[in-house]
Design a protein around this motif. Structure first.
Motif, mmCIF file in Angstrom:
data_model
loop_
_atom_site.group_PDB
_atom_site.id
_atom_site.type_symbol
_atom_site.label_atom_id
_atom_site.label_comp_id
_atom_site.label_asym_id
_atom_site.label_seq_id
_atom_site.Cartn_x
_atom_site.Cartn_y
_atom_site.Cartn_z
ATOM 1 N N ARG A 65 -37.421 22.399 -18.221
ATOM 2 C CA ARG A 65 -38.583 22.659 -19.063
ATOM 3 C C ARG A 65 -38.593 21.678 -20.231
ATOM 4 O O ARG A 65 -37.566 21.447 -20.872
ATOM 5 N N LEU A 66 -39.745 21.105 -20.493
ATOM 6 C CA LEU A 66 -39.943 20.227 -21.643
ATOM 7 C C LEU A 66 -40.624 21.043 -22.730
ATOM 8 O O LEU A 66 -41.775 21.477 -22.570
ATOM 9 N N GLU A 67 -39.929 21.251 -23.846
ATOM 10 C CA GLU A 67 -40.456 22.055 -24.950
ATOM 11 C C GLU A 67 -41.306 21.169 -25.863
ATOM 12 O O GLU A 67 -40.920 20.044 -26.190
ATOM 13 N N ILE A 68 -42.461 21.709 -26.291
ATOM 14 C CA ILE A 68 -43.371 20.968 -27.176
ATOM 15 C C ILE A 68 -43.666 21.845 -28.381
ATOM 16 O O ILE A 68 -44.098 22.997 -28.237
ATOM 17 N N GLY B 21 -49.126 15.408 -39.417
ATOM 18 C CA GLY B 21 -47.907 14.952 -38.767
ATOM 19 C C GLY B 21 -47.839 13.445 -38.744
ATOM 20 O O GLY B 21 -48.798 12.781 -38.335
ATOM 21 N N LYS B 22 -46.724 12.888 -39.200
ATOM 22 C CA LYS B 22 -46.566 11.433 -39.266
ATOM 23 C C LYS B 22 -45.629 10.887 -38.196
ATOM 24 O O LYS B 22 -45.636 9.685 -37.926
ATOM 25 N N HIS B 23 -44.818 11.756 -37.631
ATOM 26 C CA HIS B 23 -43.800 11.309 -36.681
ATOM 27 C C HIS B 23 -43.789 12.219 -35.460
ATOM 28 O O HIS B 23 -44.084 13.413 -35.560
ATOM 29 N N VAL B 24 -43.422 11.648 -34.336
ATOM 30 C CA VAL B 24 -43.159 12.439 -33.137
ATOM 31 C C VAL B 24 -41.666 12.351 -32.874
ATOM 32 O O VAL B 24 -41.123 11.258 -32.663
ATOM 33 N N GLN B 25 -41.010 13.511 -32.934
ATOM 34 C CA GLN B 25 -39.563 13.573 -32.744
ATOM 35 C C GLN B 25 -39.231 13.886 -31.289
ATOM 36 O O GLN B 25 -39.947 14.632 -30.622
ATOM 37 N N PHE B 26 -38.128 13.321 -30.825
ATOM 38 C CA PHE B 26 -37.641 13.566 -29.463
ATOM 39 C C PHE B 26 -36.200 14.070 -29.542
ATOM 40 O O PHE B 26 -35.411 13.604 -30.364
ATOM 41 N N GLU B 27 -35.887 14.995 -28.662
ATOM 42 C CA GLU B 27 -34.521 15.507 -28.588
ATOM 43 C C GLU B 27 -34.072 15.502 -27.136
ATOM 44 O O GLU B 27 -34.797 15.965 -26.246
ATOM 45 N N GLY B 28 -32.885 14.953 -26.887
ATOM 46 C CA GLY B 28 -32.366 14.886 -25.533
ATOM 47 C C GLY B 28 -31.591 16.135 -25.156
ATOM 48 O O GLY B 28 -31.305 16.994 -25.995
ATOM 49 N N LEU B 29 -31.247 16.217 -23.885
ATOM 50 C CA LEU B 29 -30.429 17.320 -23.384
ATOM 51 C C LEU B 29 -28.951 16.962 -23.371
ATOM 52 O O LEU B 29 -28.122 17.806 -23.033
ATOM 53 N N ASP B 30 -28.623 15.731 -23.732
ATOM 54 C CA ASP B 30 -27.211 15.349 -23.855
ATOM 55 C C ASP B 30 -26.697 15.846 -25.199
ATOM 56 O O ASP B 30 -27.385 15.750 -26.209
ATOM 57 N N ARG B 31 -25.490 16.377 -25.208
ATOM 58 C CA ARG B 31 -24.970 16.971 -26.435
ATOM 59 C C ARG B 31 -23.464 16.758 -26.536
ATOM 60 O O ARG B 31 -22.788 16.579 -25.517
ATOM 61 N N ASP B 32 -22.951 16.811 -27.766
ATOM 62 C CA ASP B 32 -21.511 16.678 -27.963
ATOM 63 C C ASP B 32 -20.855 18.059 -27.913
ATOM 64 O O ASP B 32 -21.515 19.071 -27.644
ATOM 65 N N VAL B 33 -19.554 18.118 -28.198
ATOM 66 C CA VAL B 33 -18.822 19.382 -28.071
ATOM 67 C C VAL B 33 -19.279 20.426 -29.078
ATOM 68 O O VAL B 33 -19.057 21.628 -28.894
ATOM 69 N N THR B 34 -19.948 19.988 -30.153
ATOM 70 C CA THR B 34 -20.456 20.939 -31.148
ATOM 71 C C THR B 34 -21.856 21.432 -30.807
ATOM 72 O O THR B 34 -22.401 22.274 -31.515
ATOM 73 N N GLY B 35 -22.447 20.867 -29.747
ATOM 74 C CA GLY B 35 -23.804 21.246 -29.373
ATOM 75 C C GLY B 35 -24.867 20.347 -29.966
ATOM 76 O O GLY B 35 -26.068 20.546 -29.726
ATOM 77 N N THR B 36 -24.459 19.359 -30.756
ATOM 78 C CA THR B 36 -25.417 18.422 -31.349
ATOM 79 C C THR B 36 -25.997 17.523 -30.270
ATOM 80 O O THR B 36 -25.263 16.925 -29.487
ATOM 81 N N LEU C 200 -35.020 14.003 -21.706
ATOM 82 C CA LEU C 200 -35.857 14.574 -22.767
ATOM 83 C C LEU C 200 -35.972 16.085 -22.632
ATOM 84 O O LEU C 200 -36.354 16.605 -21.584
ATOM 85 N N GLY C 201 -35.662 16.798 -23.727
ATOM 86 C CA GLY C 201 -35.745 18.250 -23.726
ATOM 87 C C GLY C 201 -36.791 18.809 -24.662
ATOM 88 O O GLY C 201 -37.322 19.889 -24.436
ATOM 89 N N LYS C 202 -37.102 18.054 -25.730
ATOM 90 C CA LYS C 202 -38.029 18.590 -26.733
ATOM 91 C C LYS C 202 -38.832 17.469 -27.381
ATOM 92 O O LYS C 202 -38.313 16.377 -27.643
ATOM 93 N N ILE C 203 -40.105 17.776 -27.654
ATOM 94 C CA ILE C 203 -41.003 16.904 -28.413
ATOM 95 C C ILE C 203 -41.533 17.728 -29.582
ATOM 96 O O ILE C 203 -41.907 18.893 -29.401
ATOM 97 N N ALA C 204 -41.583 17.137 -30.781
ATOM 98 C CA ALA C 204 -42.113 17.872 -31.932
ATOM 99 C C ALA C 204 -42.903 16.927 -32.837
ATOM 100 O O ALA C 204 -42.426 15.832 -33.168
ATOM 101 N N LEU C 205 -44.101 17.344 -33.212
ATOM 102 C CA LEU C 205 -44.873 16.621 -34.212
ATOM 103 C C LEU C 205 -44.402 17.081 -35.578
ATOM 104 O O LEU C 205 -44.283 18.288 -35.833
ATOM 105 N N SER C 206 -44.121 16.140 -36.492
ATOM 106 C CA SER C 206 -43.508 16.503 -37.770
ATOM 107 C C SER C 206 -43.935 15.545 -38.872
ATOM 108 O O SER C 206 -44.312 14.398 -38.603
#
Length: 530
Positions: free
Chosen positions: A205-208, A287-302, A355-361
């Motif tokens: 699922r791609l979250e928006i 909104g001035k920026h479109v943020q992207f977040e991946g599904l790859d993460r480190d051991v802390t969940g970041t 890609l896991g998430k897109i956010a207008l910010s």
């Protein structure tokens, strides 16, 4: 007449007797022939035949094979459990000395890229060079430890020049980078910051978020069915490409990339603009920026994150894709399966994979890689004085070019009278490369290279619309050897459609992260009089 009629009957009867006799004789002969060969076969089956001797070969470990990587030490390769000494074949290999890329290792990954090898006569040639068998232990791949977060990373092509294993970062050999206008997926440079995630395409699922219609999500099937599919050929380049040259001035922190942290591919997917409009975006939305977040993460969940200006994201001419195909195939795991962002003309770090998430910010991504990395600074700035907030995050990259052939330290024969030089050139922001200048004498005299924007032998591609030149140009020039020169200092520099040109030396653009390295590329080549 009775006499005549009786004579004819006698003649016909005689003929029939001879014919029948012949048929029976023929059948008997055939039967006898068949029985004879059956008896011979049965006799052969019961007769002990001499056993042909099958040649036996010594068994070698992969460690022993790996010692044979040069013409001086002998060139050994493996194929389907066999070990082959191909030293004498290198000189006559139709593909030239590129076969040395497999030296000390397996042929299979290389042959997989070139179907011409999958022919019987090629295997016959190879069989003549067999010298041993690979040990069973090395033939069977050792299972990776289940506790290793990188244990599920995909296999990679052994020709890649590895800069780090965990996370995996590697570039193709520079001498083959310009062989193809479209870089094969296996050779496309790999830039990972974290372990490669395993994503189930059926549950993806791609979250928006941050848009007027409120939070929503899209499945992979919806992304493919609800939005028109668009195709864009675009070059991606790591901000650290050519960092090794900056390291020569003064060491910096970061992977020691050569000139090949850049590649070109044809991407296909939904336009980001279409998805944002579907989620309620329209002019005037805050909104001035479109943020992207991946599904790859480190051991802390970041997770990995980045952002781009909203103007680039929603522009019809921006060509930003939510790509699910690369070079006509589904995205490989290393390149973001099942969906990644492709932001043409922009530094590779903003082209978020998995890609896991897109956010207008109103704000840029708060990710480390947006706020405290991938920024350029003055040569006078060091780690004690750096203020990351004082510099903007890299988006568009500067004009760039490099020499892929000949390689540093190679030898050119004087008898050839000329030398052919090849390379690539690209500029960020959609600015088209309009010229590449090449010098054989360190920049005193120049030759203009021929530019290519497609595969060899194909009709030249039409010039892209202004500001949308997303793909590199490959270039080539053949120039006469300077008289009496014993060494060539080959230099290249590119000029883009805004008449930006590369700086001539590295020192003035040195920076503590070693990014944005785009000085004239220099290669030194010996001239042999033999």
């Amino acid at each position: 007449m009775p006499g005549q009629s009786g004579g004819q009957c006698h003649t016909h009867a005689s003929a029939w007797r001879h014919m029948l006799a012949g048929l029976f004789l023929g059948a008997g002969a055939m039967l006898s022939y068949g029985l004879y060969h059956r008896q011979q076969a049965e006799q052969a089956a019961t007769t002990v035949q001499p056993v042909r001797e099958v040649p036996t070969f010594p068994v070698y470990s992969q460690e022993e094979v790996a010692k044979h990587r040069t013409l001086a030490d002998g060139v050994w390769v493996t194929y389907k459990g066999g070990v082959y000494d191909i030293t004498d074949f290198v000189a006559v290999h139709p593909g030239g000395d590129k076969i040395l890329l497999a030296a000390g290792g397996a042929l299979e990954p290389f042959w997989a890229l070139y179907a011409v090898h999958n022919q019987e006569h090629v295997l016959e040639i190879l069989s003549g060079y067999k010298v041993g068998e690979l040990s069973p232990e090395d033939s069977a791949q050792q299972a990776a430890s289940s506790t290793d977060p990188y244990s599920s990373d995909p296999p990679r092509h052994p020709a890649l020049r590895v800069n780090s294993q965990k996370p995996f970062n590697a570039e193709p050999p520079s001498e083959i980078l310009s062989d193809n206008y479209i870089t094969p997926n296996a050779f496309f440079f790999k830039r990972n910051h974290l372990p490669v995630p395993k994503v189930d395409p059926d549950t993806y699922r791609l979250e928006i978020q941050g848009l007027p219609k409120g939070p929503m999500s899209l499945s992979l099937a919806e992304l493919k069915s609800k939005f028109p599919k668009h195709t864009v050929t675009a070059t991606l380049q790591c901000a650290g490409n050519r960092r090794s040259e900056i390291n020569q001035v003064k060491p910096v922190k970061g992977l020691n990339w050569g000139i090949a942290a850049i590649s070109n591919a044809t991407w296909a997917g939904a336009r980001l603009r279409d998805v944002l409009i579907h989620a309620g975006y329209e002019p005037g939305v805050k909104g001035k920026h479109v943020q992207f977040e991946g599904l790859d993460r480190d051991v802390t969940g970041t997770t990995y994150g980045a952002s781009i200006p909203v103007g680039k994201a929603v522009s019809e001419e921006g060509d930003v894709l939510l790509a699910y195909e690369m070079n006509g195939e589904e995205l490989p795991a290393d390149h973001g399966f099942p969906v990644r962002v492709v932001v043409p003309g922009t530094v590779g770090a903003r082209n978020v994979k998995w890609l896991g998430k897109i956010a207008l910010s109103e704000e840029e991504s708060s990710s480390h890689w947006q706020q405290n990395d991938y920024k350029g600074f003055s040569p006078s700035t060091d780690w004690d004085t750096v203020d990351f907030k004082s510099a903007p995050a890299i988006q568009e990259l500067p004009v760039q070019s490099a020499i892929t052939q000949p390689a540093e330290g190679s030898v050119v024969e004087r008898s050839q009278e000329e030398v052919t030089i090849k390379g690539y050139a690209w500029s960020g922001g959609g600015r088209e490369v309009v010229r590449v200048d090449v010098s054989l004498d360190g920049g005193r005299t120049w030759h203009v290279a021929e530019l290519r924007s497609g595969e060899k032998g194909q009709e030249a591609a039409a010039s892209p619309p202004p500001g949308r030149a997303w793909a590199w140009k490959l270039w080539e020039v053949t120039a006469p050897l300077p008289p009496a020169a014993q060494e060539l200092e080959i230099v290249c520099k590119a000029v883009d459609s805004s008449y930006n040109v590369q700086p001539d030396t590295v020192a003035p653009i040195w920076n503590l992260r070693g990014v944005l390295s785009n000085a004239w590329h220099r290669v030194r080549v010996k001239v042999s009089e033999d």
